[in-house]
Design a protein around this motif. Structure first.
Motif, PDB file in Angstrom:
ATOM      1  N   GLN A  17       1.421   5.633  27.385  1.00  0.00           N
ATOM      2  CA  GLN A  17       1.050   6.753  26.374  1.00  0.00           C
ATOM      3  C   GLN A  17       1.858   7.089  25.305  1.00  0.00           C
ATOM      4  O   GLN A  17       1.633   8.150  24.419  1.00  0.00           O
ATOM      5  CB  GLN A  17       0.856   7.926  27.182  1.00  0.00           C
ATOM      6  CG  GLN A  17      -0.584   8.014  27.876  1.00  0.00           C
ATOM      7  CD  GLN A  17      -0.855   9.269  28.524  1.00  0.00           C
ATOM      8  OE1 GLN A  17      -0.046  10.041  29.142  1.00  0.00           O
ATOM      9  NE2 GLN A  17      -2.160   9.565  29.068  1.00  0.00           N
ATOM     10  N   THR A  18       2.914   6.137  24.957  1.00  0.00           N
ATOM     11  CA  THR A  18       3.791   6.166  24.104  1.00  0.00           C
ATOM     12  C   THR A  18       3.371   5.691  22.646  1.00  0.00           C
ATOM     13  O   THR A  18       2.473   4.712  22.799  1.00  0.00           O
ATOM     14  CB  THR A  18       5.287   5.618  24.285  1.00  0.00           C
ATOM     15  OG1 THR A  18       4.882   4.154  24.506  1.00  0.00           O
ATOM     16  CG2 THR A  18       6.053   6.067  25.492  1.00  0.00           C
ATOM     17  N   PRO A  19       3.746   6.238  21.475  1.00  0.00           N
ATOM     18  CA  PRO A  19       3.102   5.780  20.196  1.00  0.00           C
ATOM     19  C   PRO A  19       3.342   4.101  20.122  1.00  0.00           C
ATOM     20  O   PRO A  19       2.492   3.465  19.499  1.00  0.00           O
ATOM     21  CB  PRO A  19       3.990   6.355  19.132  1.00  0.00           C
ATOM     22  CG  PRO A  19       4.366   7.841  19.925  1.00  0.00           C
ATOM     23  CD  PRO A  19       4.605   7.405  21.357  1.00  0.00           C
ATOM     24  N   ALA A  20       4.528   3.855  20.419  1.00  0.00           N
ATOM     25  CA  ALA A  20       4.613   2.178  20.229  1.00  0.00           C
ATOM     26  C   ALA A  20       3.828   1.520  21.038  1.00  0.00           C
ATOM     27  O   ALA A  20       3.355   0.352  20.439  1.00  0.00           O
ATOM     28  CB  ALA A  20       6.149   1.818  20.699  1.00  0.00           C
ATOM     29  N   PHE A  21       3.549   1.899  22.326  1.00  0.00           N
ATOM     30  CA  PHE A  21       2.728   1.048  23.113  1.00  0.00           C
ATOM     31  C   PHE A  21       1.303   0.969  22.477  1.00  0.00           C
ATOM     32  O   PHE A  21       0.739   0.099  22.489  1.00  0.00           O
ATOM     33  CB  PHE A  21       2.788   1.449  24.518  1.00  0.00           C
ATOM     34  CG  PHE A  21       1.641   0.684  25.613  1.00  0.00           C
ATOM     35  CD1 PHE A  21       2.442  -0.393  26.317  1.00  0.00           C
ATOM     36  CD2 PHE A  21       0.362   0.938  25.564  1.00  0.00           C
ATOM     37  CE1 PHE A  21       1.759  -0.786  27.223  1.00  0.00           C
ATOM     38  CE2 PHE A  21      -0.152   0.010  26.752  1.00  0.00           C
ATOM     39  CZ  PHE A  21       0.387  -0.800  27.286  1.00  0.00           C
ATOM     40  N   GLY A  26      -2.527  -1.419  21.860  1.00  0.00           N
ATOM     41  CA  GLY A  26      -3.868  -0.756  21.574  1.00  0.00           C
ATOM     42  C   GLY A  26      -4.368  -1.257  20.407  1.00  0.00           C
ATOM     43  O   GLY A  26      -5.569  -2.017  20.482  1.00  0.00           O
ATOM     44  N   ILE A  27      -3.777  -1.052  19.198  1.00  0.00           N
ATOM     45  CA  ILE A  27      -4.169  -1.321  18.082  1.00  0.00           C
ATOM     46  C   ILE A  27      -4.191  -2.848  17.834  1.00  0.00           C
ATOM     47  O   ILE A  27      -5.111  -3.568  17.203  1.00  0.00           O
ATOM     48  CB  ILE A  27      -3.380  -0.795  16.697  1.00  0.00           C
ATOM     49  CG1 ILE A  27      -3.853   0.894  16.984  1.00  0.00           C
ATOM     50  CG2 ILE A  27      -4.021  -1.147  15.709  1.00  0.00           C
ATOM     51  CD1 ILE A  27      -5.198   1.356  16.768  1.00  0.00           C
ATOM     52  N   GLY A  28      -3.119  -3.590  18.177  1.00  0.00           N
ATOM     53  CA  GLY A  28      -3.055  -4.759  18.038  1.00  0.00           C
ATOM     54  C   GLY A  28      -3.882  -5.662  19.014  1.00  0.00           C
ATOM     55  O   GLY A  28      -4.570  -6.781  18.410  1.00  0.00           O
ATOM     56  N   GLY A  29      -4.043  -4.961  20.208  1.00  0.00           N
ATOM     57  CA  GLY A  29      -5.123  -5.539  20.969  1.00  0.00           C
ATOM     58  C   GLY A  29      -6.720  -5.491  20.623  1.00  0.00           C
ATOM     59  O   GLY A  29      -7.437  -6.345  20.710  1.00  0.00           O
ATOM     60  N   LEU A  30      -6.944  -4.357  19.826  1.00  0.00           N
ATOM     61  CA  LEU A  30      -8.030  -3.963  19.366  1.00  0.00           C
ATOM     62  C   LEU A  30      -8.420  -5.047  18.211  1.00  0.00           C
ATOM     63  O   LEU A  30      -9.519  -5.752  18.150  1.00  0.00           O
ATOM     64  CB  LEU A  30      -8.117  -2.661  19.060  1.00  0.00           C
ATOM     65  CG  LEU A  30      -9.632  -2.381  18.328  1.00  0.00           C
ATOM     66  CD1 LEU A  30     -10.751  -2.338  19.353  1.00  0.00           C
ATOM     67  CD2 LEU A  30      -9.428  -0.865  17.938  1.00  0.00           C
ATOM     68  N   ALA A 134      -8.544  -3.626  27.989  1.00  0.00           N
ATOM     69  CA  ALA A 134      -9.593  -1.957  27.761  1.00  0.00           C
ATOM     70  C   ALA A 134      -9.005  -0.914  28.487  1.00  0.00           C
ATOM     71  O   ALA A 134      -8.927   0.119  28.110  1.00  0.00           O
ATOM     72  CB  ALA A 134     -10.891  -2.438  27.904  1.00  0.00           C
ATOM     73  N   ALA A 135      -8.659  -1.293  29.892  1.00  0.00           N
ATOM     74  CA  ALA A 135      -8.323  -0.120  30.385  1.00  0.00           C
ATOM     75  C   ALA A 135      -6.974   0.473  29.875  1.00  0.00           C
ATOM     76  O   ALA A 135      -6.578   1.719  29.771  1.00  0.00           O
ATOM     77  CB  ALA A 135      -7.972  -0.579  31.934  1.00  0.00           C
ATOM     78  N   LEU A 136      -5.920  -0.212  29.637  1.00  0.00           N
ATOM     79  CA  LEU A 136      -4.584  -0.074  28.919  1.00  0.00           C
ATOM     80  C   LEU A 136      -4.822   0.798  27.714  1.00  0.00           C
ATOM     81  O   LEU A 136      -4.086   1.456  27.465  1.00  0.00           O
ATOM     82  CB  LEU A 136      -3.856  -1.064  28.779  1.00  0.00           C
ATOM     83  CG  LEU A 136      -3.275  -2.042  29.978  1.00  0.00           C
ATOM     84  CD1 LEU A 136      -2.454  -3.060  29.781  1.00  0.00           C
ATOM     85  CD2 LEU A 136      -2.463  -0.679  30.762  1.00  0.00           C
ATOM     86  N   PHE A 137      -5.768   0.036  26.888  1.00  0.00           N
ATOM     87  CA  PHE A 137      -6.182   0.503  25.647  1.00  0.00           C
ATOM     88  C   PHE A 137      -6.600   2.102  25.642  1.00  0.00           C
ATOM     89  O   PHE A 137      -6.203   3.178  24.979  1.00  0.00           O
ATOM     90  CB  PHE A 137      -7.160  -0.166  24.846  1.00  0.00           C
ATOM     91  CG  PHE A 137      -7.423   0.342  23.413  1.00  0.00           C
ATOM     92  CD1 PHE A 137      -6.699   0.513  22.367  1.00  0.00           C
ATOM     93  CD2 PHE A 137      -8.977   0.982  23.298  1.00  0.00           C
ATOM     94  CE1 PHE A 137      -7.015   0.905  21.232  1.00  0.00           C
ATOM     95  CE2 PHE A 137      -9.144   1.434  22.020  1.00  0.00           C
ATOM     96  CZ  PHE A 137      -8.247   1.423  21.224  1.00  0.00           C
ATOM     97  N   VAL A 138      -7.716   2.380  26.681  1.00  0.00           N
ATOM     98  CA  VAL A 138      -8.141   3.833  26.900  1.00  0.00           C
ATOM     99  C   VAL A 138      -7.032   4.685  27.184  1.00  0.00           C
ATOM    100  O   VAL A 138      -7.100   5.819  26.633  1.00  0.00           O
ATOM    101  CB  VAL A 138      -9.425   3.640  27.895  1.00  0.00           C
ATOM    102  CG1 VAL A 138      -9.777   5.083  28.262  1.00  0.00           C
ATOM    103  CG2 VAL A 138     -10.582   3.055  27.379  1.00  0.00           C
ATOM    104  N   SER A 140      -3.885   4.419  26.545  1.00  0.00           N
ATOM    105  CA  SER A 140      -2.933   4.603  25.578  1.00  0.00           C
ATOM    106  C   SER A 140      -3.413   5.273  24.528  1.00  0.00           C
ATOM    107  O   SER A 140      -2.617   5.841  23.786  1.00  0.00           O
ATOM    108  CB  SER A 140      -2.220   3.207  25.140  1.00  0.00           C
ATOM    109  OG  SER A 140      -3.414   2.615  24.148  1.00  0.00           O
ATOM    110  N   THR A 141      -4.629   5.741  24.251  1.00  0.00           N
ATOM    111  CA  THR A 141      -5.411   6.454  23.343  1.00  0.00           C
ATOM    112  C   THR A 141      -5.228   7.992  23.558  1.00  0.00           C
ATOM    113  O   THR A 141      -5.400   8.672  22.721  1.00  0.00           O
ATOM    114  CB  THR A 141      -6.855   5.848  22.694  1.00  0.00           C
ATOM    115  OG1 THR A 141      -7.469   6.493  24.229  1.00  0.00           O
ATOM    116  CG2 THR A 141      -6.747   4.531  22.357  1.00  0.00           C
TER     117      THR A 141
END
Length: 159
Positions: A17-21, A26-30, A134-138, A140-141
């Motif tokens: 849940q950090t902004p860098a992650f 999150g964004i790079g993976g998206l 997808a699980a990590l992205f959700v 992290s957001t």
């Protein structure tokens, strides 16, 4: 009141849940997710590609109107530059949206993820990798202090 045991996964969730992650994974993976699933859809048919591009356009426009205009990072590079583009097109709005608008936003994003994962699972490796992503992205957001665009700021009263 006794403090609850946070559990064995709290340190992992803290890092996710950090902004860098969020920015890197999150964004790079998206972005990578979008490029790969659109290429897989395009190799199947032009119609599948157009559906994917239509979902992408709808999600971008809805995210821009709902999230970016209300976010505390409006006009910055926080989300890979989307807020910079939105700042040139629209004025900022005060934080706070209704429950139906939030459900529409999350529902559209879920539809986008499901459509993309459908194409990702045309290959077992990409399906497994991007399902985990997808699980990590959700996770992290979801910031620990809540979404900056979801609720109006709380007023504080000095004593």
């Amino acid at each position: 009141m006794p403090r609850k045991n946070p559990g064995p996964f709290e340190p992992i969730i803290y890092v996710i849940q950090t902004p860098a992650f969020f920015r890197i994974v999150g964004i790079g993976g998206l972005i990578l997710f979008t490029l790969v699933f659109l290429s897989k859809a395009a190799s199947h048919s032009a119609g599948a590609l157009l559906v994917g591009l239509g979902l992408l356009a709808a999600l971008w426009l809805e995210s821009s109107m709902t999230v970016c205009r209300r976010c505390r990072h409006f006009g910055t590079w926080h989300c890979a530059g989307q807020a910079r583009i939105v700042a040139r097109l629209f004025r900022p709005l005060p934080p706070g949206i209704g429950q139906m608008r939030a459900m529409l936003h999350f529902g559209l994003f879920a539809l986008y993820l499901l459509y993309g994962l459908f194409w990702m699972w045309h290959g077992i490796g990409s399906g497994l990798l991007f399902t985990l992503w997808a699980a990590l992205f959700v996770i992290s957001t979801i910031p620990r202090d809540g979404f900056s665009w979801r609720y109006a700021p709380r007023s504080t009263q000095a004593a």
